[in-house]
Design a protein around this motif. Structure first.
Motif, mmCIF file in Angstrom:
data_model
loop_
_atom_site.group_PDB
_atom_site.id
_atom_site.type_symbol
_atom_site.label_atom_id
_atom_site.label_comp_id
_atom_site.label_asym_id
_atom_site.label_seq_id
_atom_site.Cartn_x
_atom_site.Cartn_y
_atom_site.Cartn_z
ATOM 1 N N THR A 112 2.762 9.449 0.718
ATOM 2 C CA THR A 112 2.513 9.459 -0.737
ATOM 3 C C THR A 112 1.087 9.031 -1.080
ATOM 4 N N ASN A 113 0.358 8.513 -0.108
ATOM 5 C CA ASN A 113 -0.986 7.959 -0.321
ATOM 6 C C ASN A 113 -0.974 6.826 -1.346
ATOM 7 N N LYS A 114 0.087 6.046 -1.376
ATOM 8 C CA LYS A 114 0.215 4.925 -2.310
ATOM 9 C C LYS A 114 0.346 3.615 -1.542
ATOM 10 N N SER A 115 -0.174 2.554 -2.155
ATOM 11 C CA SER A 115 -0.128 1.216 -1.562
ATOM 12 C C SER A 115 0.467 0.234 -2.552
ATOM 13 N N GLN A 116 1.039 -0.828 -1.994
ATOM 14 C CA GLN A 116 1.508 -1.929 -2.833
ATOM 15 C C GLN A 116 1.398 -3.225 -2.047
ATOM 16 N N ARG A 117 1.152 -4.317 -2.764
ATOM 17 C CA ARG A 117 1.090 -5.616 -2.096
ATOM 18 C C ARG A 117 2.511 -6.021 -1.711
ATOM 19 N N VAL A 118 2.691 -6.400 -0.455
ATOM 20 C CA VAL A 118 4.018 -6.811 0.003
ATOM 21 C C VAL A 118 4.047 -8.254 0.510
ATOM 22 N N VAL A 119 2.897 -8.784 0.875
ATOM 23 C CA VAL A 119 2.783 -10.191 1.273
ATOM 24 C C VAL A 119 1.620 -10.769 0.501
ATOM 25 N N VAL A 120 1.891 -11.856 -0.251
ATOM 26 C CA VAL A 120 0.839 -12.490 -1.047
ATOM 27 C C VAL A 120 0.911 -14.000 -0.851
ATOM 28 N N LEU A 121 -0.182 -14.566 -0.331
ATOM 29 C CA LEU A 121 -0.312 -16.017 -0.268
ATOM 30 C C LEU A 121 -1.311 -16.424 -1.334
#
Length: 135
Positions: A112-121
């Motif tokens: 899909t050429n899409k990104s999302q944040r999945v780990v955030v410190l």
């Protein structure tokens, strides 16, 4: 080029230098090369190099010889070791953004050429590795 990972069919991903260094960094590097840098200036230089958001995750088409930025992943600090992992057909790209004081991983779906944040410190430290555990 840092954090490179190969997908398939001539497609790879990497974190590359994508912005020029600041005038101050260049000034401090010159002083360092001349042996005239103070300890305080060296610490300033080290922090500026590690934590300046000047790196960008990109898609490399090795066959077509093209480089395409992954638009929905912001610039990341070039802290010397952005890691990339592949699990279940998705990629996980490490990031460090000093502006909002977060670090972690983006999940990128190449279909899909899409990104999302999945780990955030957001309370200090750096997310260094991303390991998928299974039963």
């Amino acid at each position: 080029m840092l954090g490179a990972i190969y997908d398939s069919n001539g497609i790879a991903y990497s974190c590359i230098s994508a912005q020029s260094e600041s005038t101050r960094i260049l000034e401090l590097v010159t002083k360092y090369a001349q042996g005239k840098i103070t300890e305080a200036e060296f610490l300033e230089l080290r922090n500026a190099i590690f934590y300046s958001p000047n790196q960008r995750w990109v898609k490399l088409d090795l066959n077509a010889k093209t480089v395409t930025p992954i638009a929905d992943i912001p610039f990341t600090a070039g802290f010397g070791y952005p890691n990339a992992y592949k699990y279940d057909g998705k990629f996980y790209f490490q990031y460090n953004t000093p502006d909002d004081k977060t670090t972690g991983y983006y999940e990128y779906n190449p279909s899909t050429n899409k990104s999302q944040r999945v780990v955030v410190l957001s309370n200090g430290g750096i997310a260094s590795d991303f390991v998928k555990l299974s039963k």
